[in-house]
Design a protein around this motif. Structure first.
Motif, short mmCIF file in Angstrom:
data_model
loop_
_atom_site.label_atom_id
_atom_site.label_comp_id
_atom_site.label_asym_id
_atom_site.label_seq_id
_atom_site.Cartn_x
_atom_site.Cartn_y
_atom_site.Cartn_z
N THR A 1 45.86 3.41 68.81
CA THR A 1 45.31 3.40 70.16
C THR A 1 45.99 2.33 71.00
OG1 THR A 1 43.54 1.99 69.33
CG2 THR A 1 43.03 4.31 69.57
N PRO B 1 44.02 5.66 78.92
CA PRO B 1 42.76 5.19 78.32
C PRO B 1 42.11 6.13 77.31
CG PRO B 1 42.74 4.90 80.69
CD PRO B 1 43.95 5.70 80.38
N VAL C 1 37.90 -24.16 60.99
CA VAL C 1 37.55 -22.89 61.62
C VAL C 1 38.74 -22.31 62.39
CG1 VAL C 1 36.01 -21.75 63.25
CG2 VAL C 1 35.13 -23.55 61.78
N ASP C 2 39.43 -23.16 63.16
CA ASP C 2 40.52 -22.60 63.97
C ASP C 2 41.81 -22.43 63.18
OD1 ASP C 2 42.05 -24.95 64.00
OD2 ASP C 2 41.12 -25.69 65.82
N THR D 1 35.25 10.12 69.60
CA THR D 1 34.74 8.79 69.97
C THR D 1 35.83 7.95 70.63
OG1 THR D 1 33.61 8.96 67.87
CG2 THR D 1 33.32 6.91 69.08
N GLN E 1 46.26 2.87 74.79
CA GLN E 1 45.09 3.09 75.64
C GLN E 1 45.05 2.15 76.84
OE1 GLN E 1 41.30 3.47 73.70
NE2 GLN E 1 41.79 5.53 73.00
N SER E 2 45.91 1.13 76.82
CA SER E 2 45.94 0.22 77.98
C SER E 2 46.34 0.99 79.23
CB SER E 2 46.89 -0.94 77.73
OG SER E 2 48.13 -0.47 77.28
N THR F 1 41.97 -5.92 62.99
CA THR F 1 41.17 -5.53 64.15
C THR F 1 42.03 -4.87 65.22
OG1 THR F 1 41.48 -7.69 65.16
CG2 THR F 1 39.51 -7.40 63.83
N GLY F 2 43.29 -4.60 64.88
CA GLY F 2 44.22 -4.08 65.88
C GLY F 2 44.09 -2.59 66.12
N ASN G 1 46.92 -6.95 60.87
CA ASN G 1 45.97 -7.17 61.95
C ASN G 1 44.82 -6.17 61.83
OD1 ASN G 1 44.62 -7.59 64.31
ND2 ASN G 1 46.27 -6.90 65.64
N ARG H 1 35.91 -18.50 53.93
CA ARG H 1 36.51 -19.21 55.06
C ARG H 1 37.22 -20.50 54.71
NH1 ARG H 1 34.98 -17.09 60.36
NH2 ARG H 1 33.66 -15.34 59.85
#
Lengths: 318, 740
Positions: B518, B525, B150-151, B584, B521-522, B556-557, B554, B254
């Protein structure tokens, strides 16, 4: 015409998370309004206080341990089990085992030693759920936390902090051994969301995840913590972003007690006033601010501060 | 699916089910139907049957109904003259085989005295022990090892059936797989030998700790690999027993496992291989059998055959789409970001490559997976130790990469990484890129044993580490002969040129997807960058291709693909889906933004803009000022003051943060007339733009002498003066439609 409170209707709801198991399990989250705004929604679970027990006995006046805090535990400071019991007497809802001693830059205690400490605490407090908090050393935490999970499978305890650099090992073990994960990201809404997504992608349900957006003390950047928590809450509630609908944990005692304001004696800083009260106020006000920001779990140290905060929570959320 | 394979698999399955049925009958006759049957120490019963069917086999009497089910699954062996799709029936036959094997293996545990396996829970095999067979892993082992799957510390496993022709090959194969952190599960035999026995003979330590796991010598023992995988899906993937779809998909997505068939492929092997395909695990064989190449159940090919032993592991990795784990960069000097800024002066320098005195360049090229060999690093010409101290030599770093998800467009992005990757080695200096490469290696690094080949090693290791999502193979050639360097330099230059043109040639209208950014946004925002082919990010660091690559690496980046949707306003640059996204992602703070306008809801800025464009109302024109210019400007504000006005994610009509190169885009504030509006630039910025083709752009806009009509601080620094200048030179903006 009678005055009507203007109300915001929120689309989203934060997940309810259960820590521990059986009668003593602790529930957090499940709210659908911003903190303290219970006229707009409900907070079925009040914020809870987890009191710290350290793996290595601190010394009087070491950083974070001025007399106000040390004295309250001095009889039990060498015995994690007795210390944990004392915390329950002081009103702790759960116990947070702080593994600061495992830090390679501190005493570099091994995973086996950490397991011994946890074992003592567990034997002392029975079914009270535990939070196991690492030393914030990425490498060491991903070695120690999984080892503890393996030693105490399926207790459904909360383990943290898991950060982007080590969440994989910690999360994978949490899945395999039946525990929860506190994901820590650095003061950024998007990073917090990304970490939740990454943890979920690995296979851990978000019902097992609590968020630590990085906690700062009063006077040392708490406004940043407040702001990021507020923004995460708005994303969760107003925008119904389901990757953000997780309750918060704040590791605040360490931050509040290491401040100058808590540590300096009256001799060192006469203008600051009496030292004990000062430290307790630092911790209490930090905790109050975090309750206002929406915290669900407050990791605290001083019994007097805990008493103040517990009373306050009961009044605010009765 | 190949009919030959399907027929063989179905034949094999019939044979196995029949054999197991008989064994069950015998066992029931001997022990009675109530006799308990279980693998050691597991909560998952017979894991394949429990995971896929949701049925618990707890005693011998539970087995016959499963056999009946297997028989129902078993298709007829296809007749000689019948040609129908075979994949479905073969997969069913495979599944029936797995159920039968699961029971066949469990029967071995019925009588503990006759059990051929070491006690359950054994992790380490005593080299002195004659018995090396582990059989089913208990749940403790499964959890502990499952965590590694998994990891990602173990990418997957190889289920090896049979044995290679000799001990030497067995050791080499095992070592190669260990180096890739794969678990090696071994079962069955070829000519009476199993690979584990060969390894034992060679004195290799076997057991879970060395990741070399001998399950058993029967082919049925291979089931323990799939049993492990099935339990992992239930334990880690949250699949409920009986949720076969989730169990199988979890493994496909996986667990990066594959079957290595070493030796003659029997009907039984075919049947088991068909079973493994259900899990998305392909089979790679060393013998010459028919292949199943089309993609379908598995991620890529299903059966690949006749692969030589020295290529078989890398082929398997490629076919399974497995990512290689590299834990540490393998060079004799320290490596890390701390050394990135290090300088090497002449006194401390062992050798210098390129720079002003010699030709040098670096180059990244995409290749097909078959064309290159991973981790092959060659130095063509002399190595560092063949040179005198202190010399300057020609140098070329030619990197070839391949990956299923790699795209030609990513070449320059990867090439740009070389700079910081190489610089992180202690005692190695890297300046410039492309054909302005300049490197030095220090005396200290040389003494530590650093060679040219290690530059290739760094690139191999780090590209896998950081870009594993898109790169599967990295091969590096380093050239030090002047002739060869010069010859290749010409080739590289042609490609550099082609790349520049390709990016320049992309049009917003021709793509249906833009990218978001984005990242900032840190601190800002509510700011959202929408990056299009003709409007790079305002920071100048991200163009459309960078975003595309970043997304692949990435997913999900902060860079996400944005389908444009319907065009709302082609002139101002608005699209339906982009409007929605901005609303949004800005947390409802920005309703929409016009990509090409400075006046109507311009795009917001974080604070990282390279330059700011500002409307000058009196001149009916715009000016642009960049970060490096600190003096006064015609709008009355300096850059720092303007930055405060524009940044933070707010829309300020009349002001917009941009990248410098965007000024040369055809979409540069095109809603208000574009480049022809430009009346003032700082001198340095103007020179930069001229170097990058400002003249050509002016010609395209129909004002060939525009360059000279754009004022700089040397001509004027107030709006009044600029207005006079414009009248004097006849600036086209004066004749244009009023801006406000």
């Amino acid at each position: 015409m009678a005055f009507a409170i203007p109300k915001e209707n929120y689309a989203g709801k934060v997940r309810e998370i259960v820590i521990g198991k059986g009668d003593k399990a602790v529930k957090i989250g499940g709210y659908d309004s911003m903190p303290l705004c219970t006229f707009e929604g409900t907070w079925p679970n009040k914020p809870v206080v987890a009191m710290e027990v350290y793996d290595v006995a601190p010394e009087l006046n070491a950083q974070g341990w001025p007399p106000a805090t040390f004295e309250a535990f001095k009889d039990v400071i060498n015995d994690p089990g007795a210390w944990a019991k004392k915390c329950l007497e002081y009103g702790a809802d759960l116990i947070c085992v702080q593994l600061a001693g495992t830090d390679p830059n501190a005493q570099n205690k091994s995973a086996e030693e950490a397991i011994e400490v946890v074992k003592k605490v567990k034997e002392a407090v029975g079914d009270i759920p535990l939070i196991i908090w690492g030393s914030n050393n990425l490498e060491k935490d991903q070695e120690v936390l999984p080892a503890i999970m393996e030693a105490f499978p399926n207790e459904n305890w909360l383990f943290g902090p898991a950060e982007e650099g080590n969440y994989k090992k910690i999360t994978a073990s949490a899945i395999g051994y039946g525990h929860l994960v506190a994901g820590k990201s650095s003061i950024d809404v998007n990073l917090a969301k990304q970490l939740n997504i990454l943890i979920e992608n690995l296979g851990l349900s978000l019902d097992k995840v609590v968020m630590d957006p990085t906690t700062a003390s009063l006077g040392y950047g708490i406004e940043y913590t407040y702001s990021v928590m507020e923004r995460i809450s708005l994303a969760a509630l107003a925008q119904n972003d389901d990757k953000m609908q997780n309750p918060f944990i704040n590791d605040l005692a360490k931050e509040a007690w290491k401040t100058r304001e808590a540590m300096l004696t009256v001799e060192e800083e006469p203008t600051y006033g009496e030292q004990n009260t000062r430290g307790i106020l630092m911790e209490s006000i930090t905790a109050i601010d975090l309750i206002a920001a929406g915290s669900s779990i407050l990791i605290m140290r001083n019994p007097t501060a805990v008493k103040v905060i517990k009373e306050l929570i009961n009044e605010l959320y009765s | 699916m190949s009919k030959i394979i399907a027929s063989a698999a179905i034949r094999g399955a019939h044979k196995i089910v029949e054999r197991v049925e008989n064994k069950i009958k015998e066992a029931i006759d001997q022990y009675g139907p109530d006799k308990e049957v279980a693998y050691p120490n597991t909560a998952y019963y017979l894991p394949i049957i429990y995971g896929i069917l949701g049925r618990k086999v707890e005693k011998l009497g539970d087995m016959p109904p499963i056999i009946e089910y297997c028989k129902q699954l078993l298709p007829e062996v296809p007749a000689e003259d019948l040609w129908i799709p075979y994949l479905g029936p073969a997969l069913d036959a495979g599944m029936a085989t797995l159920f039968a094997y699961d029971m066949e293996e469990a029967l071995k545990y019925v009588d503990p005295d006759k059990c051929p396996y070491l006690p359950g829970g054994t992790e380490w095999i005593d080299p002195a022990s004659d018995n090396i067979w582990l059989g089913a892993a208990d749940d403790v082992i499964m959890r502990k090892r499952g965590v590694e799957f998994v990891d990602g510390s173990a990418p997957g496993f190889a289920a090896v059936v049979g044995a290679p022709p000799d001990v030497e090959t067995a050791v080499k194969l095992a070592k190669e797989m260990q180096e890739k952190y794969l678990y090696v599960f071994m079962a069955s035999d070829h000519n009476g030998v199993n690979m584990a026995e060969q390894l034992k003979e060679a004195g290799v330590q076997l057991g879970w700790d060395t990741r070399l796991v001998p399950f058993g010598k029967d082919t049925s023992a291979a089931i323990h690999a799939l049993g492990f995988a099935t339990r992992a899906a239930m334990s880690f993937g949250g699949a409920k027993p009986g949720d076969y779809r989730k169990v199988l998909l979890y493994n496909k997505n996986r667990i990066f496992a594959f079957v290595l068939a070493l030796g003659t492929v029997t009907d039984e092997w075919y049947a088991a291989a068909a079973g493994a395909i259900n899990y998305g695990f392909p089979t790679i064989a060393d013998s010459d059998i028919p292949e199943i190449l089309p993609y379908g159940v598995c991620t890529y090919e299903h059966v690949v055959s006749n692969v030589p032993h020295d290529k078989i592991v890398s082929k398997a990795i490629e076919v399974r789409g497995l990512k290689i784990v590299i834990k540490k960069v393998d060079v004799p000097v320290s490596y890390g970001p701390a050394f990135e800024g290090e300088r090497i002066g002449k006194d401390a320098m062992r050798i210098e490559m390129g720079g002003p005195k010699a030709p040098a360049f670096e180059f990244c090229e995409m290749k097909d997976l078959d064309e290159i060999e991973d981790n092959k690093i060659e130095v063509i010409g002399k190595e560092i130790d063949e040179y005198e101290r202190g010399v300057t030599i020609p140098f070329a770093i030619w990197v070839q990469v391949a990956g299923r998800k790699f795209q030609k467009d990513f070449e320059p992005i990867i090439e740009r990484q070389f700079h910081h990757l190489i610089n992180q080695a202690e005692g190695v200096l890297h300046i410039g890129q492309r054909d302005i490469l300049w490197m030095r290696i220090s005396d200290k690094a040389y003494e530590a044993g650093f060679k040219f080949k290690h530059i290739g090693q760094i690139l191999h290791d780090k590209l896998h580490q950081e870009f594993g999502a898109i790169i599967d193979k990295v091969q590096v050639k380093i050239y030090t002969e002047e002739e060869k360097v010069k010859e290749l330099l010409e080739k590289a230059r042609a490609v550099y040129h082609e790349r520049d043109n390709r990016l320049a040639g992309m049009k917003d209208e021709e793509v249906d997807t833009f990218y978001s950014c984005t990242l900032c946004q840190s601190f800002a925002p509510n700011h959202v960058c929408v990056i299009t082919p003709e409007r790079p990010g305002l920071c100048g660091a991200y163009n459309m291709l960078d975003c595309k690559a970043a997304y692949e690496i990435n997913p999900t980046g902060p860079n996400q693909p944005l389908p444009k949707g319907e065009v709302v306003d082609p002139v101002k640059g608005r699209w339906e889906k982009i409007d929605e996204f901005i609303y949004t992602a800005s947390h409802n703070a920005v309703e929409y933004a016009c990509a090409y306008s400075i006046m109507d809801n311009p795009m917001t800025s974080c604070g990282c803009f390279e330059a700011i464009a500002v409307v000058l109302p009196m001149c009916n024109a715009i000016m642009v000022v960049d970060r490096d210019y600190t003096g006064d400007t015609p709008c009355g504000m300096r850059f720092s003051t303007l930055a405060g006005t524009v940044g933070g994610g707010i829309q300020t009509p009349g002001f917009v943060g941009i990248s410098k190169l965007y000024i040369l885009s055809k979409k540069f504030i095109s809603a208000e007339g574009g480049l022809k509006r430009l009346a003032w630039l700082p001198k340095a910025l103007k020179e930069f733009l001229v170097e990058n083709g400002l003249q050509k752009r002016c010609e395209e806009e129909g004002v060939p002498d525009l360059v000279d009509k754009i004022a700089t601080e040397e001509d004027c620094t107030t709006e009044e003066e600029l207005y006079e200048w414009m009248q004097k030179v006849g600036h086209p903006a004066l004749e244009m439609e009023p801006l406000m």
